[in-house]
Design a protein around this motif. Structure first.
Motif, PDB file in Angstrom:
ATOM      1  N   ASP A  50       0.817  -1.207   0.000  1.00 17.62           N
ATOM      2  CA  ASP A  50       0.000   0.000   0.000  1.00 17.62           C
ATOM      3  C   ASP A  50       0.858   1.268   0.000  1.00 17.62           C
ATOM      4  OD1 ASP A  50       0.476  -0.824   2.921  1.00 17.62           O
ATOM      5  OD2 ASP A  50      -0.226   1.244   3.088  1.00 17.62           O
ATOM      6  N   TYR A  51       0.284   2.341  -0.503  1.00 23.28           N
ATOM      7  CA  TYR A  51       1.048   3.573  -0.704  1.00 23.28           C
ATOM      8  C   TYR A  51       1.610   4.116   0.613  1.00 23.28           C
ATOM      9  CZ  TYR A  51       2.537   7.896  -2.872  1.00 23.28           C
ATOM     10  OH  TYR A  51       3.315   8.933  -3.349  1.00 23.28           O
ATOM     11  N   GLY A  52       0.812   4.059   1.672  1.00 26.37           N
ATOM     12  CA  GLY A  52       1.282   4.568   2.961  1.00 26.37           C
ATOM     13  C   GLY A  52       2.523   3.832   3.447  1.00 26.37           C
ATOM     14  N   SER A  53       2.528   2.505   3.302  1.00 28.03           N
ATOM     15  CA  SER A  53       3.703   1.726   3.696  1.00 28.03           C
ATOM     16  C   SER A  53       4.908   2.084   2.834  1.00 28.03           C
ATOM     17  CB  SER A  53       3.413   0.221   3.586  1.00 28.03           C
ATOM     18  OG  SER A  53       2.498  -0.186   4.584  1.00 28.03           O
ATOM     19  N   CYS A  54       4.678   2.329   1.547  1.00 29.94           N
ATOM     20  CA  CYS A  54       5.776   2.732   0.651  1.00 29.94           C
ATOM     21  C   CYS A  54       6.399   4.047   1.119  1.00 29.94           C
ATOM     22  CB  CYS A  54       5.274   2.872  -0.777  1.00 29.94           C
ATOM     23  SG  CYS A  54       4.736   1.322  -1.537  1.00 29.94           S
ATOM     24  N   VAL A  55       5.553   5.002   1.507  1.00 32.24           N
ATOM     25  CA  VAL A  55       6.054   6.289   1.992  1.00 32.24           C
ATOM     26  C   VAL A  55       6.862   6.090   3.272  1.00 32.24           C
ATOM     27  CG1 VAL A  55       5.406   8.600   2.819  1.00 32.24           C
ATOM     28  CG2 VAL A  55       4.137   7.543   0.935  1.00 32.24           C
ATOM     29  N   LEU A  56       6.337   5.259   4.180  1.00 33.86           N
ATOM     30  CA  LEU A  56       7.050   4.996   5.433  1.00 33.86           C
ATOM     31  C   LEU A  56       8.394   4.323   5.172  1.00 33.86           C
ATOM     32  CD1 LEU A  56       5.597   3.835   8.775  1.00 33.86           C
ATOM     33  CD2 LEU A  56       7.624   2.712   7.894  1.00 33.86           C
ATOM     34  N   LEU A  57       8.435   3.375   4.233  1.00 35.76           N
ATOM     35  CA  LEU A  57       9.681   2.665   3.945  1.00 35.76           C
ATOM     36  C   LEU A  57      10.750   3.597   3.402  1.00 35.76           C
ATOM     37  CD1 LEU A  57       8.238  -0.631   2.437  1.00 35.76           C
ATOM     38  CD2 LEU A  57       9.559  -0.419   4.549  1.00 35.76           C
ATOM     39  N   LYS A  58      10.353   4.569   2.587  1.00 35.77           N
ATOM     40  CA  LYS A  58      11.327   5.529   2.070  1.00 35.77           C
ATOM     41  C   LYS A  58      11.926   6.361   3.199  1.00 35.77           C
ATOM     42  CE  LYS A  58       9.107   5.830  -2.462  1.00 35.77           C
ATOM     43  NZ  LYS A  58       8.247   6.652  -3.369  1.00 35.77           N
ATOM     44  N   LEU A  89       7.486   5.176  14.800  1.00 38.08           N
ATOM     45  CA  LEU A  89       7.247   5.686  13.456  1.00 38.08           C
ATOM     46  C   LEU A  89       5.878   5.212  12.988  1.00 38.08           C
ATOM     47  CD1 LEU A  89       9.161   7.409  11.669  1.00 38.08           C
ATOM     48  CD2 LEU A  89       9.698   5.316  10.413  1.00 38.08           C
ATOM     49  N   VAL A  90       5.026   6.164  12.610  1.00 38.50           N
ATOM     50  CA  VAL A  90       3.627   5.882  12.285  1.00 38.50           C
ATOM     51  C   VAL A  90       3.293   6.471  10.914  1.00 38.50           C
ATOM     52  CG1 VAL A  90       1.234   6.183  13.023  1.00 38.50           C
ATOM     53  CG2 VAL A  90       3.057   6.077  14.740  1.00 38.50           C
ATOM     54  N   VAL A  91       2.553   5.717  10.108  1.00 44.94           N
ATOM     55  CA  VAL A  91       1.997   6.286   8.877  1.00 44.94           C
ATOM     56  C   VAL A  91       0.479   6.315   9.007  1.00 44.94           C
ATOM     57  CG1 VAL A  91       2.018   4.038   7.672  1.00 44.94           C
ATOM     58  CG2 VAL A  91       1.841   6.160   6.364  1.00 44.94           C
ATOM     59  N   ILE A  92      -0.103   7.459   8.672  1.00 45.98           N
ATOM     60  CA  ILE A  92      -1.556   7.610   8.786  1.00 45.98           C
ATOM     61  C   ILE A  92      -2.005   8.728   7.848  1.00 45.98           C
ATOM     62  CG2 ILE A  92      -1.377   9.183  10.767  1.00 45.98           C
ATOM     63  CD1 ILE A  92      -3.887   7.783  11.918  1.00 45.98           C
ATOM     64  N   GLN A  93      -3.155   8.537   7.220  1.00 41.85           N
ATOM     65  CA  GLN A  93      -3.678   9.558   6.317  1.00 41.85           C
ATOM     66  C   GLN A  93      -4.285  10.719   7.095  1.00 41.85           C
ATOM     67  OE1 GLN A  93      -5.690   8.676   2.502  1.00 41.85           O
ATOM     68  NE2 GLN A  93      -5.800   6.571   3.250  1.00 41.85           N
ATOM     69  N   LYS A  94      -4.169  11.902   6.522  1.00 42.06           N
ATOM     70  CA  LYS A  94      -4.757  13.078   7.154  1.00 42.06           C
ATOM     71  C   LYS A  94      -6.248  12.887   7.356  1.00 42.06           C
ATOM     72  CE  LYS A  94      -5.291  18.084   6.696  1.00 42.06           C
ATOM     73  NZ  LYS A  94      -4.981  19.295   5.882  1.00 42.06           N
ATOM     74  N   LYS A  95      -6.934  12.366   6.310  1.00 43.46           N
ATOM     75  CA  LYS A  95      -8.387  12.220   6.388  1.00 43.46           C
ATOM     76  C   LYS A  95      -8.811  11.097   7.328  1.00 43.46           C
ATOM     77  CE  LYS A  95      -8.844   9.203   2.328  1.00 43.46           C
ATOM     78  NZ  LYS A  95      -9.405   9.075   0.966  1.00 43.46           N
ATOM     79  N   GLN A  96      -7.859  10.233   7.705  1.00 42.84           N
ATOM     80  CA  GLN A  96      -8.170   9.141   8.628  1.00 42.84           C
ATOM     81  C   GLN A  96      -7.655   9.400  10.034  1.00 42.84           C
ATOM     82  OE1 GLN A  96      -6.697   5.675   6.451  1.00 42.84           O
ATOM     83  NE2 GLN A  96      -8.734   5.310   5.638  1.00 42.84           N
ATOM     84  N   GLY A  97      -7.258  10.650  10.302  1.00 47.36           N
ATOM     85  CA  GLY A  97      -6.950  11.000  11.685  1.00 47.36           C
ATOM     86  C   GLY A  97      -5.529  11.386  12.004  1.00 47.36           C
ATOM     87  N   ALA A  98      -4.734  11.775  10.997  1.00 45.71           N
ATOM     88  CA  ALA A  98      -3.346  12.158  11.275  1.00 45.71           C
ATOM     89  C   ALA A  98      -3.243  13.309  12.288  1.00 45.71           C
ATOM     90  CB  ALA A  98      -2.614  12.507   9.985  1.00 45.71           C
ATOM     91  N   PRO A  99      -4.055  14.375  12.170  1.00 40.05           N
ATOM     92  CA  PRO A  99      -3.952  15.449  13.168  1.00 40.05           C
ATOM     93  C   PRO A  99      -4.267  14.959  14.582  1.00 40.05           C
ATOM     94  CG  PRO A  99      -5.072  16.240  11.206  1.00 40.05           C
ATOM     95  CD  PRO A  99      -4.958  14.753  11.057  1.00 40.05           C
ATOM     96  N   LYS A 132       0.778  12.864  -0.624  1.00 35.28           N
ATOM     97  CA  LYS A 132      -0.561  12.506  -1.084  1.00 35.28           C
ATOM     98  C   LYS A 132      -1.527  12.230   0.072  1.00 35.28           C
ATOM     99  CE  LYS A 132       0.941  10.693  -5.556  1.00 35.28           C
ATOM    100  NZ  LYS A 132       0.972   9.537  -6.479  1.00 35.28           N
ATOM    101  N   GLY A 133      -1.459  13.057   1.093  1.00 34.24           N
ATOM    102  CA  GLY A 133      -2.363  12.925   2.227  1.00 34.24           C
ATOM    103  C   GLY A 133      -1.868  12.023   3.330  1.00 34.24           C
ATOM    104  N   TYR A 134      -0.772  11.306   3.099  1.00 38.24           N
ATOM    105  CA  TYR A 134      -0.185  10.444   4.123  1.00 38.24           C
ATOM    106  C   TYR A 134       0.837  11.229   4.945  1.00 38.24           C
ATOM    107  CZ  TYR A 134      -2.283   6.339   1.958  1.00 38.24           C
ATOM    108  OH  TYR A 134      -3.171   5.419   1.486  1.00 38.24           O
ATOM    109  N   TYR A 135       0.774  11.060   6.258  1.00 38.78           N
ATOM    110  CA  TYR A 135       1.729  11.677   7.165  1.00 38.78           C
ATOM    111  C   TYR A 135       2.607  10.587   7.766  1.00 38.78           C
ATOM    112  CZ  TYR A 135      -0.796  16.195   7.460  1.00 38.78           C
ATOM    113  OH  TYR A 135      -1.368  17.401   7.180  1.00 38.78           O
ATOM    114  N   ILE A 136       3.900  10.836   7.835  1.00 36.26           N
ATOM    115  CA  ILE A 136       4.804   9.981   8.594  1.00 36.26           C
ATOM    116  C   ILE A 136       5.139  10.738   9.880  1.00 36.26           C
ATOM    117  CG2 ILE A 136       6.962   8.697   8.638  1.00 36.26           C
ATOM    118  CD1 ILE A 136       4.978   7.783   6.472  1.00 36.26           C
ATOM    119  N   LEU A 137       4.692  10.190  10.993  1.00 31.01           N
ATOM    120  CA  LEU A 137       4.865  10.822  12.302  1.00 31.01           C
ATOM    121  C   LEU A 137       5.941  10.084  13.082  1.00 31.01           C
ATOM    122  CD1 LEU A 137       1.078  11.215  13.265  1.00 31.01           C
ATOM    123  CD2 LEU A 137       2.550  12.872  12.104  1.00 31.01           C
TER     124      LEU A 137
END
Length: 204
Positions: free
Chosen positions: A46-54, A164-174, A194-199
């Motif tokens: 999934d895209y969020g995991s790809c962003v986190l892996l980078k 390290l957490v990946v979460i979409q803004k629209k799914q509760g990142a704030p 693309k709306g994904y946050y790495i926290l």
């Protein structure tokens, strides 16, 4: 609406099997994964995991690693490849996903992992400490489960350890960022994509 027993956070999803073998490459690292129906993101990493892996590749860590909600294993197995001298614990509630993760560890000849069932952190040794905890939390399992993962990671992080957490803004990142700031006293947004946050929070 999909039956809850077939959701990826079910213990024993009853979705009809539909296996795939997918390839994923990140720079010089290349892994293959068996996936199936009843697990999260069965047709691709999934895209969020790809962003986190980078982002993960850019970190310096010491100590062992924990992947919470591992699914079929992309985060934990990449971490095990990146840091072969670290031991990686990979946990999930989904027995089908866990079986796939174990199979994928063998497929990619990764042996510095321990993969087992745990509801959040309940099956872990309370004395165990990690230098890095990774999670792509199961949003559909509800806010209480996600908050449990975020808050209780602190008990298992060594001093200086990273969550390290990946979460979409629209799914509760704030909301997740606020929860992390309250729990750890710090939270950094390492990347937005693309709306994904790495926290990132550090256990100080």
């Amino acid at each position: 609406m999909e039956n809850e027993t077939q959701m990826y956070f079910a213990t024993n999803p009853d979705a009809k099997h539909d296996e795939h073998l997918i390839n994923y490459q990140l720079d010089e690292l290349s892994l293959q994964f068996y996936t199936d129906a009843g697990v999260f993101s069965k047709t691709r990493v999934d895209y969020g995991s790809c962003v986190l892996l980078k982002v993960l590749k850019q970190l310096e860590i010491s100590g062992n690693i924990l992947d919470v909600g591992t699914g079929y294993g992309p985060l934990g197995l990449f971490a095990a490849k990146l840091w072969p001298k670290s031991h990686v614990t990979m946990i999930d509630v989904n027995e089908r996903a866990l079986a796939l993760a174990k199979r994928n560890a063998q497929l990619n000849e990764i042996d510095n992992v321990n993969i087992f069932s745990s509801e959040c952190y309940r099956s872990l040794d309370e004395q165990e400490q990690f230098g890095l905890i990774l999670t792509n939390p199961p949003i559909r399992a509800g806010k209480q489960v996600v908050d449990d993962i975020l808050q209780n990671a602190k008990k298992y992080l060594q001093v200086g350890g990273i969550l390290l957490v990946v979460i979409q803004k629209k799914q509760g990142a704030p909301s997740a960022k606020k929860c992390l700031e309250q729990t750890y006293g710090n939270c950094e947004i390492l990347k937005r994509d693309k709306g994904y946050y790495i926290l990132k929070s550090v256990n100080k």
